[in-house]
Design a protein around this motif. Sequence first.
Motif, PDB file in Angstrom:
ATOM      1  N   TRP A 127      49.094  21.608  22.112  1.00  0.00           N
ATOM      2  CA  TRP A 127      49.166  22.940  21.553  1.00  0.00           C
ATOM      3  C   TRP A 127      50.502  23.613  21.840  1.00  0.00           C
ATOM      4  O   TRP A 127      51.178  23.314  22.828  1.00  0.00           O
ATOM      5  N   THR A 128      50.843  24.543  20.963  1.00  0.00           N
ATOM      6  CA  THR A 128      51.950  25.453  21.222  1.00  0.00           C
ATOM      7  C   THR A 128      51.414  26.670  21.974  1.00  0.00           C
ATOM      8  O   THR A 128      50.196  26.841  22.141  1.00  0.00           O
ATOM      9  N   VAL A 129      52.337  27.530  22.408  1.00  0.00           N
ATOM     10  CA  VAL A 129      51.931  28.778  23.051  1.00  0.00           C
ATOM     11  C   VAL A 129      51.035  29.593  22.115  1.00  0.00           C
ATOM     12  O   VAL A 129      50.001  30.130  22.523  1.00  0.00           O
ATOM     13  N   GLY A 130      51.425  29.685  20.841  1.00  0.00           N
ATOM     14  CA  GLY A 130      50.642  30.446  19.889  1.00  0.00           C
ATOM     15  C   GLY A 130      49.253  29.878  19.687  1.00  0.00           C
ATOM     16  O   GLY A 130      48.270  30.626  19.587  1.00  0.00           O
ATOM     17  N   GLU A 131      49.139  28.561  19.657  1.00  0.00           N
ATOM     18  CA  GLU A 131      47.830  27.932  19.478  1.00  0.00           C
ATOM     19  C   GLU A 131      46.961  28.117  20.722  1.00  0.00           C
ATOM     20  O   GLU A 131      45.764  28.379  20.616  1.00  0.00           O
ATOM     21  N   ALA A 132      47.556  27.979  21.906  1.00  0.00           N
ATOM     22  CA  ALA A 132      46.792  28.171  23.137  1.00  0.00           C
ATOM     23  C   ALA A 132      46.302  29.605  23.259  1.00  0.00           C
ATOM     24  O   ALA A 132      45.151  29.856  23.644  1.00  0.00           O
ATOM     25  N   ALA A 133      47.163  30.570  22.918  1.00  0.00           N
ATOM     26  CA  ALA A 133      46.759  31.974  22.977  1.00  0.00           C
ATOM     27  C   ALA A 133      45.685  32.271  21.935  1.00  0.00           C
ATOM     28  O   ALA A 133      44.737  33.027  22.205  1.00  0.00           O
ATOM     29  N   ALA A 134      45.813  31.681  20.755  1.00  0.00           N
ATOM     30  CA  ALA A 134      44.799  31.876  19.714  1.00  0.00           C
ATOM     31  C   ALA A 134      43.461  31.296  20.150  1.00  0.00           C
ATOM     32  O   ALA A 134      42.400  31.905  19.942  1.00  0.00           O
ATOM     33  N   HIS A 135      43.490  30.115  20.751  1.00  0.00           N
ATOM     34  CA  HIS A 135      42.253  29.510  21.243  1.00  0.00           C
ATOM     35  C   HIS A 135      41.601  30.413  22.290  1.00  0.00           C
ATOM     36  O   HIS A 135      40.378  30.616  22.283  1.00  0.00           O
ATOM     37  N   GLY A 177      28.887  19.730  23.653  1.00  0.00           N
ATOM     38  CA  GLY A 177      29.188  19.614  25.074  1.00  0.00           C
ATOM     39  C   GLY A 177      30.060  18.429  25.436  1.00  0.00           C
ATOM     40  O   GLY A 177      30.603  18.379  26.545  1.00  0.00           O
ATOM     41  N   THR A 178      30.195  17.451  24.544  1.00  0.00           N
ATOM     42  CA  THR A 178      31.049  16.306  24.831  1.00  0.00           C
ATOM     43  C   THR A 178      32.505  16.673  24.573  1.00  0.00           C
ATOM     44  O   THR A 178      32.806  17.524  23.734  1.00  0.00           O
ATOM     45  N   PRO A 179      33.446  16.049  25.294  1.00  0.00           N
ATOM     46  CA  PRO A 179      34.860  16.375  25.083  1.00  0.00           C
ATOM     47  C   PRO A 179      35.308  16.220  23.630  1.00  0.00           C
ATOM     48  O   PRO A 179      36.056  17.041  23.118  1.00  0.00           O
ATOM     49  N   ARG A 180      34.826  15.166  22.959  1.00  0.00           N
ATOM     50  CA  ARG A 180      35.241  14.946  21.573  1.00  0.00           C
ATOM     51  C   ARG A 180      34.747  16.060  20.659  1.00  0.00           C
ATOM     52  O   ARG A 180      35.496  16.564  19.812  1.00  0.00           O
ATOM     53  N   SER A 181      33.492  16.474  20.848  1.00  0.00           N
ATOM     54  CA  SER A 181      32.949  17.521  19.977  1.00  0.00           C
ATOM     55  C   SER A 181      33.612  18.860  20.246  1.00  0.00           C
ATOM     56  O   SER A 181      33.839  19.648  19.322  1.00  0.00           O
ATOM     57  N   LEU A 182      33.923  19.144  21.504  1.00  0.00           N
ATOM     58  CA  LEU A 182      34.596  20.406  21.830  1.00  0.00           C
ATOM     59  C   LEU A 182      36.011  20.419  21.256  1.00  0.00           C
ATOM     60  O   LEU A 182      36.469  21.453  20.746  1.00  0.00           O
ATOM     61  N   ALA A 183      36.703  19.281  21.330  1.00  0.00           N
ATOM     62  CA  ALA A 183      38.045  19.210  20.746  1.00  0.00           C
ATOM     63  C   ALA A 183      37.987  19.433  19.238  1.00  0.00           C
ATOM     64  O   ALA A 183      38.836  20.119  18.660  1.00  0.00           O
TER      65      ALA A 183
END
Length: 273
Positions: free
Chosen positions: A47-55, A77-83
Amino acid sequence: MDQAAGQDVRGALPAGLGQAIRQAGEDIAAVLDGVADTSLAVPGSQWTVGEAAAHLALANELMADLALGRERPYGDGTPRSLAAANAESLAAFGERRAEPLAVMITEQAARCVDALATTADGPAPVTPLGSMDRSVLASYLLTHMLGHGYDLARALRRPHMIDAERVALCMPFMLSVMPTVADGSAVAGLTARYTIRLRGGGAFGVTLADGAVRVAPDPQDRPDCTIVIDPVAFLLIALGRRNPWLAMARGQILATGRKPWLAPRFPSLFIAP
C-alpha cells in the motif's frame, strides 16, 4: 474526570480505553498533517500512504457500524478473505488525500467509542475475526489503529504512537484472538506451555497440545518457556511489523525456563491479524 473517561466507566469499556482510541485517532491525524504526497510507499506493504490511511478510515467506519449493531460482513476471518475484502473496499473508495482521511479516521473512531460506551447490552458484534464483546471490540479497534498508525509514521518518518500503556489496552483483543489466528500447520504436533511477561506489565499463559491453542490471562504454573519481552516489541511482532530476531538482538526479548529454545518458535505459531 472528563466526559470521555466517565463514559469508559459507566458504559461497556474499561477505564481509559475510550480515551486511548480517541487520542490514537488524533495522533494518526497529526502524522498525516501537512502531507501533500500520499503516493509514498509504506515499508513492508503493498500500500501507499494514501491507501493505508483510506483503509484505516474505512475500518474505523466498519467498527463504528458494528458497535451500533449493524451487520457488516467482511471476509471470513482468514488472511486471504480479509485481504480480498480490503482490496474490494479500497477499490470502491477513491479518497486518498491526507486531510479528509485524517478527519474521517478521528470522527469514526470517536463514533465507535460513543456507540460502545453507551451500548453495554445487546448481542456481541460479529467482527471480521469473529464475535466479540464490546470491550474486546474496542481493544481490537485500538490495536488496528496502532498497527496502521505505526505504518504511516514509518512511511512519513514521523514518531509513532505506540507505548506500553496503549499496548496494555490492546491485550484483551490479543488474548481473545490468538487461538483464532494460530497457524494450524505450525502448532500441529507441538506440546508446550508458555508464559509471556510484558516488561513492566502483566503476564499470560499459552498452552499448545493436540493442535489446539489455549490462552489464559494468568501465567502458567510450570511453563516450559518464559518469554520476557518489551511491550512495544511484543505488539509490533504480533502484528507482523518487527522481526523477532531483530528484537532479540536489541535485548528486547529474554527467554528462560526448562526449554528456552522454544522462544524463537513462538511468533511463528500465529498469523498476524
